[in-house]
Write a protein that holds these residues in place. Structure first.
Motif, PDB file in Angstrom:
ATOM      1  N   HIS A  24       0.843  -1.200   0.000  1.00 31.56           N
ATOM      2  CA  HIS A  24       0.000   0.000   0.000  1.00 31.56           C
ATOM      3  C   HIS A  24       0.868   1.235   0.000  1.00 31.56           C
ATOM      4  O   HIS A  24       1.956   1.200   0.525  1.00 31.56           O
ATOM      5  CB  HIS A  24      -0.886   0.020   1.239  1.00 31.56           C
ATOM      6  CG  HIS A  24      -1.853  -1.118   1.243  1.00 31.56           C
ATOM      7  ND1 HIS A  24      -1.580  -2.299   1.836  1.00 31.56           N
ATOM      8  CD2 HIS A  24      -3.075  -1.262   0.672  1.00 31.56           C
ATOM      9  CE1 HIS A  24      -2.591  -3.130   1.663  1.00 31.56           C
ATOM     10  NE2 HIS A  24      -3.501  -2.528   0.960  1.00 31.56           N
ATOM     11  N   ALA A  25       0.448   2.291  -0.462  1.00 28.96           N
ATOM     12  CA  ALA A  25      -0.664   2.507  -1.375  1.00 28.96           C
ATOM     13  C   ALA A  25      -0.300   1.916  -2.741  1.00 28.96           C
ATOM     14  O   ALA A  25       0.868   1.768  -3.063  1.00 28.96           O
ATOM     15  CB  ALA A  25      -0.941   4.002  -1.517  1.00 28.96           C
ATOM     16  N   CYS A  26      -1.340   1.609  -3.535  1.00 25.27           N
ATOM     17  CA  CYS A  26      -1.055   1.024  -4.838  1.00 25.27           C
ATOM     18  C   CYS A  26      -2.133   1.373  -5.846  1.00 25.27           C
ATOM     19  O   CYS A  26      -3.255   1.731  -5.495  1.00 25.27           O
ATOM     20  CB  CYS A  26      -0.855  -0.479  -4.738  1.00 25.27           C
ATOM     21  SG  CYS A  26      -2.322  -1.390  -4.271  1.00 25.27           S
ATOM     22  N   VAL A  27      -1.732   1.251  -7.111  1.00 25.95           N
ATOM     23  CA  VAL A  27      -2.615   1.418  -8.254  1.00 25.95           C
ATOM     24  C   VAL A  27      -2.452   0.158  -9.087  1.00 25.95           C
ATOM     25  O   VAL A  27      -1.333  -0.177  -9.486  1.00 25.95           O
ATOM     26  CB  VAL A  27      -2.241   2.669  -9.078  1.00 25.95           C
ATOM     27  CG1 VAL A  27      -3.076   2.764 -10.337  1.00 25.95           C
ATOM     28  CG2 VAL A  27      -2.373   3.936  -8.238  1.00 25.95           C
ATOM     29  N   ILE A  28      -3.561  -0.540  -9.327  1.00 23.32           N
ATOM     30  CA  ILE A  28      -3.508  -1.811 -10.045  1.00 23.32           C
ATOM     31  C   ILE A  28      -4.474  -1.756 -11.228  1.00 23.32           C
ATOM     32  O   ILE A  28      -5.668  -1.518 -11.053  1.00 23.32           O
ATOM     33  CB  ILE A  28      -3.862  -2.994  -9.127  1.00 23.32           C
ATOM     34  CG1 ILE A  28      -2.927  -3.035  -7.918  1.00 23.32           C
ATOM     35  CG2 ILE A  28      -3.809  -4.308  -9.908  1.00 23.32           C
ATOM     36  CD1 ILE A  28      -3.314  -4.051  -6.868  1.00 23.32           C
ATOM     37  N   MET A  29      -3.935  -1.998 -12.410  1.00 26.69           N
ATOM     38  CA  MET A  29      -4.756  -2.033 -13.627  1.00 26.69           C
ATOM     39  C   MET A  29      -5.167  -3.480 -13.895  1.00 26.69           C
ATOM     40  O   MET A  29      -4.323  -4.371 -13.897  1.00 26.69           O
ATOM     41  CB  MET A  29      -3.952  -1.488 -14.805  1.00 26.69           C
ATOM     42  CG  MET A  29      -3.589  -0.028 -14.629  1.00 26.69           C
ATOM     43  SD  MET A  29      -2.333   0.509 -15.807  1.00 26.69           S
ATOM     44  CE  MET A  29      -0.853  -0.141 -15.025  1.00 26.69           C
ATOM     45  N   SER A  30      -6.477  -3.689 -14.093  1.00 26.65           N
ATOM     46  CA  SER A  30      -6.961  -5.049 -14.354  1.00 26.65           C
ATOM     47  C   SER A  30      -8.290  -4.975 -15.092  1.00 26.65           C
ATOM     48  O   SER A  30      -8.816  -3.897 -15.342  1.00 26.65           O
ATOM     49  CB  SER A  30      -7.127  -5.816 -13.046  1.00 26.65           C
ATOM     50  OG  SER A  30      -8.217  -5.286 -12.317  1.00 26.65           O
ATOM     51  N   GLY A  31      -8.821  -6.128 -15.388  1.00 25.60           N
ATOM     52  CA  GLY A  31     -10.140  -6.201 -15.985  1.00 25.60           C
ATOM     53  C   GLY A  31     -10.234  -5.612 -17.372  1.00 25.60           C
ATOM     54  O   GLY A  31     -11.269  -5.082 -17.757  1.00 25.60           O
ATOM     55  N   ALA A  32      -9.170  -5.689 -18.136  1.00 21.54           N
ATOM     56  CA  ALA A  32      -9.177  -5.111 -19.482  1.00 21.54           C
ATOM     57  C   ALA A  32     -10.006  -5.946 -20.430  1.00 21.54           C
ATOM     58  O   ALA A  32     -10.006  -7.173 -20.366  1.00 21.54           O
ATOM     59  CB  ALA A  32      -7.754  -4.984 -20.007  1.00 21.54           C
ATOM     60  N   SER A  33     -10.719  -5.256 -21.309  1.00 21.68           N
ATOM     61  CA  SER A  33     -11.418  -5.934 -22.393  1.00 21.68           C
ATOM     62  C   SER A  33     -11.176  -5.163 -23.681  1.00 21.68           C
ATOM     63  O   SER A  33     -10.993  -3.944 -23.666  1.00 21.68           O
ATOM     64  CB  SER A  33     -12.913  -6.054 -22.104  1.00 21.68           C
ATOM     65  OG  SER A  33     -13.517  -4.778 -22.083  1.00 21.68           O
ATOM     66  N   THR A  34     -11.160  -5.883 -24.786  1.00 26.75           N
ATOM     67  CA  THR A  34     -10.899  -5.301 -26.097  1.00 26.75           C
ATOM     68  C   THR A  34     -12.041  -5.648 -27.030  1.00 26.75           C
ATOM     69  O   THR A  34     -12.407  -6.813 -27.159  1.00 26.75           O
ATOM     70  CB  THR A  34      -9.584  -5.860 -26.691  1.00 26.75           C
ATOM     71  OG1 THR A  34      -8.512  -5.587 -25.787  1.00 26.75           O
ATOM     72  CG2 THR A  34      -9.284  -5.240 -28.039  1.00 26.75           C
ATOM     73  N   GLU A  35     -12.604  -4.625 -27.663  1.00 26.06           N
ATOM     74  CA  GLU A  35     -13.608  -4.834 -28.697  1.00 26.06           C
ATOM     75  C   GLU A  35     -13.030  -4.311 -30.004  1.00 26.06           C
ATOM     76  O   GLU A  35     -12.770  -3.116 -30.145  1.00 26.06           O
ATOM     77  CB  GLU A  35     -14.896  -4.087 -28.365  1.00 26.06           C
ATOM     78  CG  GLU A  35     -15.967  -4.259 -29.423  1.00 26.06           C
ATOM     79  CD  GLU A  35     -17.230  -3.479 -29.121  1.00 26.06           C
ATOM     80  OE1 GLU A  35     -18.097  -3.441 -30.009  1.00 26.06           O
ATOM     81  OE2 GLU A  35     -17.353  -2.906 -28.031  1.00 26.06           O
ATOM     82  N   TYR A  36     -12.789  -5.202 -30.926  1.00 26.92           N
ATOM     83  CA  TYR A  36     -12.235  -4.822 -32.226  1.00 26.92           C
ATOM     84  C   TYR A  36     -13.305  -4.090 -33.015  1.00 26.92           C
ATOM     85  O   TYR A  36     -14.415  -4.592 -33.197  1.00 26.92           O
ATOM     86  CB  TYR A  36     -11.744  -6.063 -32.972  1.00 26.92           C
ATOM     87  CG  TYR A  36     -11.069  -5.751 -34.282  1.00 26.92           C
ATOM     88  CD1 TYR A  36      -9.838  -5.096 -34.311  1.00 26.92           C
ATOM     89  CD2 TYR A  36     -11.661  -6.094 -35.482  1.00 26.92           C
ATOM     90  CE1 TYR A  36      -9.214  -4.796 -35.516  1.00 26.92           C
ATOM     91  CE2 TYR A  36     -11.043  -5.811 -36.698  1.00 26.92           C
ATOM     92  CZ  TYR A  36      -9.825  -5.152 -36.703  1.00 26.92           C
ATOM     93  OH  TYR A  36      -9.209  -4.857 -37.890  1.00 26.92           O
ATOM     94  N   LEU A  37     -12.996  -2.877 -33.489  1.00 26.35           N
ATOM     95  CA  LEU A  37     -13.967  -2.039 -34.190  1.00 26.35           C
ATOM     96  C   LEU A  37     -13.822  -2.076 -35.708  1.00 26.35           C
ATOM     97  O   LEU A  37     -14.644  -1.523 -36.414  1.00 26.35           O
ATOM     98  CB  LEU A  37     -13.867  -0.590 -33.702  1.00 26.35           C
ATOM     99  CG  LEU A  37     -14.122  -0.384 -32.206  1.00 26.35           C
ATOM    100  CD1 LEU A  37     -13.906   1.071 -31.832  1.00 26.35           C
ATOM    101  CD2 LEU A  37     -15.515  -0.853 -31.818  1.00 26.35           C
ATOM    102  N   GLY A  38     -12.764  -2.692 -36.195  1.00 22.49           N
ATOM    103  CA  GLY A  38     -12.605  -2.821 -37.635  1.00 22.49           C
ATOM    104  C   GLY A  38     -11.412  -2.063 -38.176  1.00 22.49           C
ATOM    105  O   GLY A  38     -10.538  -1.624 -37.436  1.00 22.49           O
TER     106      GLY A  38
END
Length: 140
Positions: free
Chosen positions: A41-55
Motif C-alpha cells: 500500500h498505497a497502490c494502483v492496479i490495472m486489471s479487468g481489461a477488455s478489447t472490442e475490435y472495431l474494424g
C-alpha cells in the motif's frame, strides 16, 4: 504492437510512474497490472481489461475500444489518501499523450470513479475504481 489492451496498460503505467503528483503518493513499483487485491500500500492496479475490435480504417489501420479498470488502494489515512491518489491518477490520465509506441489514442474517457467498502473493514482499506474507456488506432 502487442494486444491492444496490454499496449494501453503499458502506456498508462508509463504515464503514471512519470507523473510526480502520482508518485508523490504511490511508489512506482506499486503501480502495476495484475490481480486486484493489493500486496503493498498505497497502490494502483490495472486489471479487468477488455478489447472490442472495431474494424479497419484508412491506410491499413485498425481500431479497438479498450475498457480498463484502475484500482486504487490505500490504508494510510483511509479515504483521504485514496481519494488524493484517485484524483492524481485521473488528472494524469487526462493529460496522457495521444501518441505512443505503436498506436494512437483517438478517444479517452473516464466515465466513472467509485469508492467501495472493503470486505474486511477492520483493516481500514479504502478501495477506489476508476473506469477508463479508450479507442485506439494502429497500423499492421
Amino acid at each position: 504492437m502487442i494486444e491492444p489492451s496490454v499496449s494501453l496498460q503499458t502506456a498508462l503505467r508509463t504515464t503514471l510512474i512519470t507523473d510526480t503528483a502520482v508518485t508523490a503518493l504511490v511508489q512506482p513499483a506499486n503501480i502495476r497490472s495484475g490481480s486486484t487485491r493489493p500486496d503493498k500500500h498505497a497502490c494502483v492496479i490495472m486489471s479487468g481489461a477488455s478489447t472490442e475490435y472495431l474494424g479497419r480504417a484508412a491506410g491499413d489501420q485498425h481500431l479497438a475500444q479498450i475498457n480498463l479498470d484502475v484500482h486504487i488502494w490505500a490504508i494510510e489515512d483511509g479515504a483521504d489518501t485514496a481519494k488524493a491518489i484517485g484524483f492524481a491518477v485521473a488528472q494524469a490520465v487526462l493529460a496522457m499523450s495521444d501518441t505512443h509506441d505503436g498506436f494512437e489514442i483517438d478517444s479517452l474517457d473516464q466515465p466513472r470513479m467509485i469508492w467501495l467498502r472493503d470486505v474486511q473493514p477492520e483493516l481500514s482499506y479504502t478501495h477506489g475504481l476508476l473506469e477508463i474507456e479508450a479507442i485506439i488506432r494502429w497500423r499492421v
